[in-house]
Design an enzyme around this catalytic site. Structure first.
Site, PDB file in Angstrom:
ATOM      1  N   LYS A 126      10.751  14.076 -26.931  1.00  0.00           N
ATOM      2  CA  LYS A 126       9.704  14.123 -27.687  1.00  0.00           C
ATOM      3  C   LYS A 126       9.455  15.372 -28.367  1.00  0.00           C
ATOM      4  O   LYS A 126       9.910  16.512 -28.125  1.00  0.00           O
ATOM      5  CB  LYS A 126       8.498  13.966 -26.642  1.00  0.00           C
ATOM      6  CG  LYS A 126       7.382  13.115 -27.295  1.00  0.00           C
ATOM      7  CD  LYS A 126       7.327  11.812 -27.590  1.00  0.00           C
ATOM      8  CE  LYS A 126       6.418  11.191 -28.678  1.00  0.00           C
ATOM      9  NZ  LYS A 126       6.622   9.678 -28.536  1.00  0.00           N
ATOM     10  N   ASP A 166       5.297   9.166 -34.504  1.00  0.00           N
ATOM     11  CA  ASP A 166       4.247   8.951 -33.390  1.00  0.00           C
ATOM     12  C   ASP A 166       2.836   9.444 -33.815  1.00  0.00           C
ATOM     13  O   ASP A 166       2.796   9.083 -35.267  1.00  0.00           O
ATOM     14  CB  ASP A 166       4.704   9.821 -32.053  1.00  0.00           C
ATOM     15  CG  ASP A 166       3.888   9.376 -30.970  1.00  0.00           C
ATOM     16  OD1 ASP A 166       4.362   8.513 -30.261  1.00  0.00           O
ATOM     17  OD2 ASP A 166       2.747  10.138 -30.498  1.00  0.00           O
TER      18      ASP A 166
HETATM   19  P1  NDP Z   1      -1.126   6.490 -35.201  1.00  0.00           P
HETATM   20  O1  NDP Z   1      -1.297   7.675 -35.666  1.00  0.00           O
HETATM   21  O2  NDP Z   1      -0.769   5.413 -36.450  1.00  0.00           O
HETATM   22  O3  NDP Z   1      -2.649   6.104 -34.723  1.00  0.00           O
HETATM   23  C1  NDP Z   1      -3.192   6.196 -33.822  1.00  0.00           C
HETATM   24  C2  NDP Z   1      -4.473   5.537 -33.620  1.00  0.00           C
HETATM   25  O4  NDP Z   1      -5.003   6.123 -32.184  1.00  0.00           O
HETATM   26  C3  NDP Z   1      -5.637   6.084 -34.336  1.00  0.00           C
HETATM   27  O5  NDP Z   1      -6.192   4.884 -34.801  1.00  0.00           O
HETATM   28  C4  NDP Z   1      -6.204   7.254 -33.805  1.00  0.00           C
HETATM   29  O6  NDP Z   1      -7.583   7.475 -34.127  1.00  0.00           O
HETATM   30  C5  NDP Z   1      -6.224   6.637 -32.440  1.00  0.00           C
HETATM   31  N1  NDP Z   1      -6.171   7.839 -31.530  1.00  0.00           N
HETATM   32  C6  NDP Z   1      -5.380   8.750 -31.714  1.00  0.00           C
HETATM   33  N2  NDP Z   1      -5.725   9.813 -30.716  1.00  0.00           N
HETATM   34  C7  NDP Z   1      -6.956   9.261 -29.986  1.00  0.00           C
HETATM   35  C8  NDP Z   1      -7.871   9.749 -29.057  1.00  0.00           C
HETATM   36  N3  NDP Z   1      -7.440  11.053 -28.313  1.00  0.00           N
HETATM   37  N4  NDP Z   1      -9.030   9.132 -28.874  1.00  0.00           N
HETATM   38  C9  NDP Z   1      -9.072   7.824 -29.561  1.00  0.00           C
HETATM   39  N5  NDP Z   1      -8.358   7.474 -30.448  1.00  0.00           N
HETATM   40  C10 NDP Z   1      -7.311   8.077 -30.677  1.00  0.00           C
HETATM   41  O7  NDP Z   1      -0.066   6.452 -34.049  1.00  0.00           O
HETATM   42  P2  NDP Z   1       0.716   5.193 -33.392  1.00  0.00           P
HETATM   43  O8  NDP Z   1      -0.009   4.088 -33.553  1.00  0.00           O
HETATM   44  O9  NDP Z   1       1.917   5.512 -33.896  1.00  0.00           O
HETATM   45  O10 NDP Z   1       0.620   5.607 -31.967  1.00  0.00           O
HETATM   46  C11 NDP Z   1      -0.557   5.131 -31.049  1.00  0.00           C
HETATM   47  C12 NDP Z   1       0.339   5.174 -29.660  1.00  0.00           C
HETATM   48  O11 NDP Z   1       1.228   4.309 -29.375  1.00  0.00           O
HETATM   49  C13 NDP Z   1       0.420   6.419 -28.911  1.00  0.00           C
HETATM   50  O12 NDP Z   1       0.250   6.596 -27.741  1.00  0.00           O
HETATM   51  C14 NDP Z   1       2.078   6.428 -29.523  1.00  0.00           C
HETATM   52  O13 NDP Z   1       2.455   7.414 -28.305  1.00  0.00           O
HETATM   53  C15 NDP Z   1       2.437   4.961 -28.887  1.00  0.00           C
HETATM   54  N6  NDP Z   1       3.634   4.748 -29.309  1.00  0.00           N
HETATM   55  C16 NDP Z   1       4.077   4.718 -30.618  1.00  0.00           C
HETATM   56  C17 NDP Z   1       4.883   4.059 -31.403  1.00  0.00           C
HETATM   57  C18 NDP Z   1       5.309   3.839 -32.662  1.00  0.00           C
HETATM   58  O14 NDP Z   1       6.612   3.557 -32.936  1.00  0.00           O
HETATM   59  N7  NDP Z   1       4.578   4.619 -33.595  1.00  0.00           N
HETATM   60  C19 NDP Z   1       6.214   3.775 -30.362  1.00  0.00           C
HETATM   61  C20 NDP Z   1       5.812   3.836 -28.912  1.00  0.00           C
HETATM   62  C21 NDP Z   1       4.603   4.160 -28.601  1.00  0.00           C
HETATM   63  P3  NDP Z   1      -7.764   8.581 -35.052  1.00  0.00           P
HETATM   64  O15 NDP Z   1      -7.445   8.598 -36.470  1.00  0.00           O
HETATM   65  O16 NDP Z   1      -9.468   8.684 -35.251  1.00  0.00           O
HETATM   66  O17 NDP Z   1      -7.326   9.862 -34.501  1.00  0.00           O
END
Ligand code: NDP
Length: 445
Positions: A126, A166
């Site tokens: 990571k 991510d």
């Molecule tokens: P994005 O950056 O595309 O989206 C993240 C989303 O989560 C946004 O809506 C963001 O809101 C919200 N968010 C992030 N941090 C916080 C927080 N501390 N509190 C509340 N809301 C939060 O990320 P992904 O969709 O790619 O990733 C989401 C999750 O999935 C993560 O845990 C990631 O590790 C996991 N994941 C992702 C993969 C991928 O292929 N992308 C694969 C496997 C797991 P805001 O804009 O307000 O920050």
């Protein structure tokens, strides 16, 4: 003191002030304890658990860039190469102000077992930075990505370490990172996944994590004689994982009533309109509050979390770590939720997980349920090696098979240890067994 307790002490001693890492290790060690007990003498001798909790390589570096006011900014970059037992290091890059060593270690550790579950030849890693992309101009994002890669390129390669996206790292950032890698190395190769389709990306990668989450949720429901069709689903987040979770769940007949960001959540009783969500998030790069402008029948709840008050059959948390807290778990159960499948990494606190399991909620941990993203990243790597493009349908069909297989592994490992409905234990033991077997066969490395 048991072996597991000794190793837990060690994690805390050598990684002070890293609560997320401690939490992730504790959860894994607790649930693999029966599998460890069966081979304790051998594992102690080779210091197996001590090896598993120590990244093979941890890199942290300075990232200097200049903002639009001409001011120099300094961020910290990381790449934690946790385990190469099963293949080249593989795992995403996260750009978010909360990124620190604890978050990187937790994610790298989890990634090792997740990648094992996919059945693909990929190790665990990571990386990321405490850079906050929110409110930054296009030029600032590009400058940051270029500077980040100017250091990172030394440690990665198509057979060495292949990062992906991510939180905060999507197709745009991967493009800038890739461009800089190519400029420095003069190599056009599969060193990152999640690339644009014109330069080596795979069809189906954007959708893979969300689609995979829904496919495995459906497998779990099927084993209970149910299906996702007709169910009310709550999703948190509005990024990559959330968007394609909403899309696939609704294609399969569910009604998804929520999405969110860190400022609040949207409730749409008629089901989230995916086209509106994509327009706001992918085209305009806006905030989720804008949803109500396009869909006046929906409501926006500023400063609130989805998990505080929404009623649903199935919860799919897709935002960030530790978003479902114990009080949310109590509320979810009281309001009739019977399944929680994690799209994000560790979105449920340990106490909340224990409560849900105790109440008989079907709980699928992220390392199994969100593994579709990294699995399709591995398919992107193989397409890059072969210089071949697979169709969306082909990739999607393989993703479905991979998620089915992960579900089968989880169920079988949980049953082997006498707790057929404990999928946390099933996922951890299934991943652990593969990593250990590979390590043993390679001389415990
Ligand atoms: P994005 O950056 O595309 O989206 C993240 C989303 O989560 C946004 O809506 C963001 O809101 C919200 N968010 C992030 N941090 C916080 C927080 N501390 N509190 C509340 N809301 C939060 O990320 P992904 O969709 O790619 O990733 C989401 C999750 O999935 C993560 O845990 C990631 O590790 C996991 N994941 C992702 C993969 C991928 O292929 N992308 C694969 C496997 C797991 P805001 O804009 O307000 O920050």
């Amino acid at each position: 003191m048991t072996y597991v307790e000794e190793v837990m002490e060690r994690v805390k001693k050598f990684n002070p002030g890293e609560p997320e890492f401690h939490q992730a290790v504790q959860e894994v060690l607790d649930s693999i304890a029966p599998a460890v007990a069966a081979h304790e003498e051998e594992y102690r001798k080779v210091k197996l658990l001590e090896r598993l909790i120590e990244p093979e390589r941890s890199i942290s570096f300075q990232v200097l860039w200049v903002d639009d006011n001409g001011e120099v900014q300094i961020n910290r970059g990381y790449r934690i190469q946790f385990s190469s037992s099963l293949g080249p290091y593989k795992g995403g890059l996260r750009f978010h102000p909360t990124v620190n060593r604890s978050i990187m270690n937790f994610l790298g550790f989890e990634q090792t077992f997740k990648n094992a579950l996919t059945g693909q030849a990929i190790g665990g890693a990571k990386g990321g930075s405490n850079f906050d992309p929110k409110g930054k101009s296009e030029r600032e994002i590009m400058a940051f990505c270029q500077s980040f890669m100017t250091e990172l390129f030394k440690y990665i390669g198509p057979n060495e370490d292949v990062p992906a996206g991510d939180i905060g790292v999507g197709a745009r950032e991967i493009g800038y990172l890739y461009g800089q890698y190519k400029r420095i190395t003069n190599q056009f190769e599969g060193v990152l996944t999640g690339k644009g389709l014109l330069y080596g990306g795979s069809l189906g990668r954007t959708e893979a994590t969300g689609y995979g989450l829904v496919y495995i949720t459906e497998e779990m429901l099927k084993s209970k004689g149910m299906t996702i069709a007709g169910k009310t689903v709550a999703v948190s987040g509005s990024g990559n994982v959330a968007t394609y979770t909403v899309e696939k769940a609704q294609q399969m007949g569910a009604k998804v009533v929520t999405v969110s960001d860190s400022n609040g959540y949207i409730y749409d009783p008629d089901g989230i309109k995916v086209d509106v969500l994509k327009e706001i998030k992918e085209v305009r790069r806006g905030r989720i509050s804008e949803y109500v402008e396009a869909v006046p029948t929906a409501t926006y709840h500023p400063g609130k979390s989805v998990w505080e008050e929404v009623t649903c059959d199935i919860a799919l948390p897709c935002a960030s770590q530790n978003e479902i807290k114990p009080e949310h778990a109590v509320g979810l159960v009281e309001r009739g939720c019977y399944a929680v499948c994690e799209g994000a990494n560790m979105p449920t606190t340990r106490e909340a997980t224990d409560y849900l399991l105790e109440k008989g909620v079907w709980f699928l941990p992220g390392k199994a349920s969100n593994a579709g993203g990294v699995a399709v990243s591995a398919l992107e790597m193989s397409q890059n090696s072969m210089r071949k493009r697979r169709s969306f349908e082909d990739v999607d069909a393989e993703l479905k098979e991979i998620m089915k297989d992960i579900w089968a592994q989880v169920q079988s490992a949980a049953s082997d240890y006498g707790q057929p409905d404990n999928y946390v234990m099933g996922a951890n033991i299934a991943g652990f067994r593969k990593v250990v077997k590979a390590m043993r066969e390679q001389g415990w490395v």
